[in-house]
Design a protein around this motif. Structure first.
Motif, mmCIF file in Angstrom:
data_model
loop_
_atom_site.group_PDB
_atom_site.id
_atom_site.type_symbol
_atom_site.label_atom_id
_atom_site.label_comp_id
_atom_site.label_asym_id
_atom_site.label_seq_id
_atom_site.Cartn_x
_atom_site.Cartn_y
_atom_site.Cartn_z
ATOM 1 N N TRP A 158 0.464 -0.762 -0.324
ATOM 2 C CA TRP A 158 0.039 -0.089 -0.094
ATOM 3 C C TRP A 158 1.147 1.281 0.250
ATOM 4 C CZ3 TRP A 158 -4.380 -1.791 -0.581
ATOM 5 C CH2 TRP A 158 -5.478 -2.665 0.431
ATOM 6 N N SER A 159 0.315 1.922 -0.556
ATOM 7 C CA SER A 159 0.874 3.388 -0.416
ATOM 8 C C SER A 159 0.509 4.754 0.326
ATOM 9 C CB SER A 159 1.486 4.203 -2.182
ATOM 10 O OG SER A 159 -0.158 4.605 -2.346
ATOM 11 N N PHE A 160 -0.686 5.458 -0.359
ATOM 12 C CA PHE A 160 -1.307 6.495 0.299
ATOM 13 C C PHE A 160 -3.054 5.732 0.498
ATOM 14 C CE2 PHE A 160 2.529 8.553 0.042
ATOM 15 C CZ PHE A 160 3.529 8.941 1.150
ATOM 16 N N GLY A 161 -3.333 4.973 -0.061
ATOM 17 C CA GLY A 161 -4.641 5.075 -0.497
ATOM 18 C C GLY A 161 -5.614 3.792 -0.003
ATOM 19 N N ALA A 162 -4.599 3.826 1.355
ATOM 20 C CA ALA A 162 -5.433 2.000 1.405
ATOM 21 C C ALA A 162 -6.498 3.023 2.620
ATOM 22 C CB ALA A 162 -4.930 1.637 2.842
ATOM 23 N N VAL A 163 -7.443 4.423 2.812
ATOM 24 C CA VAL A 163 -8.035 4.740 3.814
ATOM 25 C C VAL A 163 -9.296 5.509 3.699
ATOM 26 C CG1 VAL A 163 -6.840 6.779 3.368
ATOM 27 C CG2 VAL A 163 -7.948 6.892 5.636
ATOM 28 N N SER A 164 -10.523 5.345 4.279
ATOM 29 C CA SER A 164 -11.644 6.286 3.162
ATOM 30 C C SER A 164 -12.162 6.322 5.070
ATOM 31 C CB SER A 164 -12.755 4.915 3.182
ATOM 32 O OG SER A 164 -12.819 4.104 3.924
ATOM 33 N N CYS A 165 -13.149 7.984 4.360
ATOM 34 C CA CYS A 165 -14.356 8.350 5.095
ATOM 35 C C CYS A 165 -15.523 7.687 5.193
ATOM 36 C CB CYS A 165 -13.138 9.529 6.003
ATOM 37 S SG CYS A 165 -14.571 10.051 7.065
ATOM 38 N N ALA A 166 -16.422 7.760 4.793
ATOM 39 C CA ALA A 166 -17.605 7.231 4.303
ATOM 40 C C ALA A 166 -18.668 7.770 5.781
ATOM 41 C CB ALA A 166 -18.729 6.218 4.051
ATOM 42 N N GLU A 167 -19.495 7.967 4.727
ATOM 43 C CA GLU A 167 -20.613 8.097 6.497
ATOM 44 C C GLU A 167 -21.756 6.392 5.794
ATOM 45 O OE1 GLU A 167 -24.247 11.541 6.690
ATOM 46 O OE2 GLU A 167 -25.271 9.543 5.711
ATOM 47 N N TRP A 168 -21.113 6.098 7.364
ATOM 48 C CA TRP A 168 -21.696 4.581 7.870
ATOM 49 C C TRP A 168 -23.353 5.373 8.712
ATOM 50 C CZ3 TRP A 168 -19.329 1.057 5.321
ATOM 51 C CH2 TRP A 168 -18.025 1.150 5.120
ATOM 52 N N THR A 169 -24.190 4.747 8.533
ATOM 53 C CA THR A 169 -25.613 3.984 9.257
ATOM 54 C C THR A 169 -26.033 2.821 9.458
ATOM 55 O OG1 THR A 169 -26.466 5.703 7.603
ATOM 56 C CG2 THR A 169 -28.018 3.969 9.337
ATOM 57 N N GLY A 170 -25.781 2.282 11.252
ATOM 58 C CA GLY A 170 -26.082 0.944 11.448
ATOM 59 C C GLY A 170 -26.593 1.560 13.236
ATOM 60 N N VAL A 171 -26.239 0.785 13.662
ATOM 61 C CA VAL A 171 -26.510 0.633 15.592
ATOM 62 C C VAL A 171 -25.244 0.652 16.400
ATOM 63 C CG1 VAL A 171 -28.463 -0.041 14.770
ATOM 64 C CG2 VAL A 171 -26.681 -1.682 15.959
ATOM 65 N N ARG A 172 -25.810 1.460 17.665
ATOM 66 C CA ARG A 172 -24.419 1.309 18.204
ATOM 67 C C ARG A 172 -24.169 -0.398 18.538
ATOM 68 N NH1 ARG A 172 -26.886 5.911 19.962
ATOM 69 N NH2 ARG A 172 -25.809 8.023 19.658
ATOM 70 N N LEU A 173 -22.880 -0.707 18.761
ATOM 71 C CA LEU A 173 -22.463 -1.561 18.758
ATOM 72 C C LEU A 173 -22.279 -2.043 20.478
ATOM 73 C CD1 LEU A 173 -20.957 -4.796 18.918
ATOM 74 C CD2 LEU A 173 -19.000 -4.135 18.663
ATOM 75 N N SER A 174 -22.243 -0.468 21.186
ATOM 76 C CA SER A 174 -22.583 -0.750 22.998
ATOM 77 C C SER A 174 -24.109 -0.985 22.791
ATOM 78 C CB SER A 174 -22.311 0.791 23.346
ATOM 79 O OG SER A 174 -22.906 1.867 22.659
ATOM 80 N N ASP A 175 -24.697 0.018 22.449
ATOM 81 C CA ASP A 175 -26.458 -0.959 22.393
ATOM 82 C C ASP A 175 -26.614 -2.327 22.088
ATOM 83 O OD1 ASP A 175 -26.467 2.344 23.252
ATOM 84 O OD2 ASP A 175 -27.749 1.877 21.121
ATOM 85 N N VAL A 176 -26.236 -2.957 21.504
ATOM 86 C CA VAL A 176 -26.149 -4.349 21.615
ATOM 87 C C VAL A 176 -26.384 -4.817 22.306
ATOM 88 C CG1 VAL A 176 -25.866 -6.479 19.832
ATOM 89 C CG2 VAL A 176 -26.695 -3.970 18.717
ATOM 90 N N LEU A 177 -24.992 -4.885 22.348
ATOM 91 C CA LEU A 177 -24.238 -5.375 24.360
ATOM 92 C C LEU A 177 -25.052 -5.768 25.335
ATOM 93 C CD1 LEU A 177 -19.690 -4.960 23.016
ATOM 94 C CD2 LEU A 177 -22.162 -7.041 22.982
ATOM 95 N N SER A 178 -25.558 -4.212 25.552
ATOM 96 C CA SER A 178 -25.860 -4.105 26.749
ATOM 97 C C SER A 178 -27.306 -4.397 26.729
ATOM 98 C CB SER A 178 -26.606 -2.293 26.638
ATOM 99 O OG SER A 178 -25.304 -1.750 27.067
ATOM 100 N N ARG A 179 -28.137 -4.820 25.483
ATOM 101 C CA ARG A 179 -28.932 -5.641 25.193
ATOM 102 C C ARG A 179 -28.780 -7.340 25.642
ATOM 103 N NH1 ARG A 179 -33.993 -5.531 22.022
ATOM 104 N NH2 ARG A 179 -33.250 -2.978 22.086
ATOM 105 N N ALA A 180 -27.522 -7.567 25.334
ATOM 106 C CA ALA A 180 -27.778 -9.074 25.943
ATOM 107 C C ALA A 180 -27.246 -9.224 26.922
ATOM 108 C CB ALA A 180 -26.311 -9.295 24.944
ATOM 109 N N GLY A 181 -26.541 -7.950 27.947
ATOM 110 C CA GLY A 181 -26.127 -7.830 29.270
ATOM 111 C C GLY A 181 -25.007 -8.993 29.711
#
Length: 415
Positions: A158-181
């Motif tokens: 890789w030179s310099f191009g293995a990077v990105s900044c997109a807008e991602w939509t989803g759920v917080r992993l913390s919310d899912v883990l909190s639901r699982a307890g």
């Protein structure tokens, strides 16, 4: 080269055959031409004309390897404030899964291990039962910059191009883990996915990384089901991927199917040995480092790129021209951005934006003037909010060539 029809050949090889290793006869049929030296084609290597077909939906990427498929984005194509699907780099450790509409409709994510209530969640459950968040989040391969490591380190260059900044939509992993307890014994996660091991053995994992529970519970670590308002591209993890921003992209597991909560540091594929690890203390270039003396990479270092103009730009001496790009700093913010036209002898402060949210990259710009006819280089240097600054050369050596955050520079000619 001409073809019987006068047109370019139609590549009819299925994506599944392409990524699971079709024979040379199938490659020749797909190309519409014989392959005179097919007997010398190494097993598992795809003809480059077909490998480019494997980048469906991508534009202008440079293929670094075809088994597994890896492709980086030329820096000038990263000029967008929000990285488009067409310009997001591809980093695979195994074979891209071949997914049907039925596979997507029946997709589930399981949460198990050190939790009180193990969960099995459908895509509809994730969209409907949890708060949705949309965040611009940078993802960078831990090996970005490996091409400039000396002595050379093995792996995709890789030179310099293995990077990105997109807008991602989803759920917080913390919310899912909190639901699982989470149990008090929970200390780490282990991630599993639907991509295939290069051997084709379904019992082997292509990659299975994880993160400490503190990173999993950080509110910007999300389980994403959309990118820039659309489905995630298949090559970038459709229909579900984890985003653990600021850490090596390998932590952001694609084609996510399971998260195991563990009472110990995860020991999955690409978690042990030398993978995504650096020496605990600095070593001389070329040193052999024992596995026991390596540590897991967590936050990525401060870095920046010049996205415009492209290297080789020509400008009239004395005329003002704009230089701009992006900067980011793992778990940190970028505090300052500077540019130089005299090989680092002096520096000028660039304008720097605040991130739209934590872990989004920051945009910068500067107006420059070249004083007389000649050859110049523009050097770009970012400094994070802990005072850590990009170096002009590689910052240190490690066996796998990770974390190279040397300054990006471009050539400019004054006429």
């Amino acid at each position: 080269m001409s073809h019987p029809s006068g047109d370019q050949p139609q590549h009819n090889l299925s994506r599944r055959a392409l990524f699971t290793g079709a024979g040379t006869a199938a490659f020749a049929a797909a190309l519409g031409l014989p392959i005179p030296f097919a007997r010398f084609l190494p097993e598992g290597v795809i003809p480059v004309a077909l490998a480019q077909d494997g980048l469906s939906g991508k534009e202008g990427l440079t293929i670094l390897g075809d088994r597994p498929l890896n492709a980086e984005t030329p820096v000038h194509l990263l000029d967008e404030n929000v990285t488009s699907a067409a310009h997001m780099f591809v980093r695979n450790n195994g074979l891209t899964p071949s997914l049907t509409d039925e596979d997507i409709a029946n997709w589930t994510l399981s949460i198990d291990g050190e939790v009180e209530r193990p969960l099995t969640l459908s895509l509809d459950d994730l969209r409907g039962d949890f708060q949705q968040v949309a965040l611009q989040l940078q993802i960078e391969c831990g090996g970005n910059g490996r091409k400039f490591i000396t002595p050379a380190a093995r792996g995709n260059q890789w030179s310099f191009g293995a990077v990105s900044c997109a807008e991602w939509t989803g759920v917080r992993l913390s919310d899912v883990l909190s639901r699982a307890g989470l149990k008090r014994s929970a200390v780490y996660t282990g991630h599993y996915s639907a991509d295939l091991h290069l051997s084709g053995d379904p019992e082997k994992h292509a990659i299975s990384r994880g993160v400490p529970i503190a990173k999993a519970m950080e509110p910007h670590t999300i389980i994403a089901h959309a990118m820039n308002g659309d489905d995630i591209p298949l090559l970038n993890g459709h229909p579900l991927r984890l985003i653990a921003p600021g850490w090596p992209g390998s932590c952001s597991q694609k084609w996510l199917t399971r998260i195991a909560v563990l009472d110990h540091e995860h020991d999955g594929e690409k978690m042990t040995g030398q993978s995504y690890r650096i020496p605990k203390t600095p070593v001389a270039p070329g040193t052999e480092v024992a596995d026991a003396d390596m540590k897991i990479i967590e936050s990525m270092p401060v870095k920046s790129i010049i996205t415009a103009p492209q290297t080789g730009h020509r400008v009239q001496a004395g005329d003002v021209f704009e230089v701009h790009g992006h900067a980011w700093a793992g778990d940190n913010d970028v505090a300052a951005m500077d540019v130089s036209i005299d090989f680092g002898a002096t520096w000028a402060r660039a304008d720097l934006t605040r991130p739209v949210n934590r872990y989004a990259w920051q945009h910068w710009r500067a107006d420059l003037t070249l004083p007389q006819h000649g050859y110049y280089e523009v050097w770009a240097r970012a400094t994070d909010n802990d005072g850590r600054m990009q170096p002009a050369t590689q910052p240190g050596w490690n066996p796998r060539g990770y974390l190279n955050n040397l300054m990006h520079r471009i050539a400019v000619f004054a006429l």
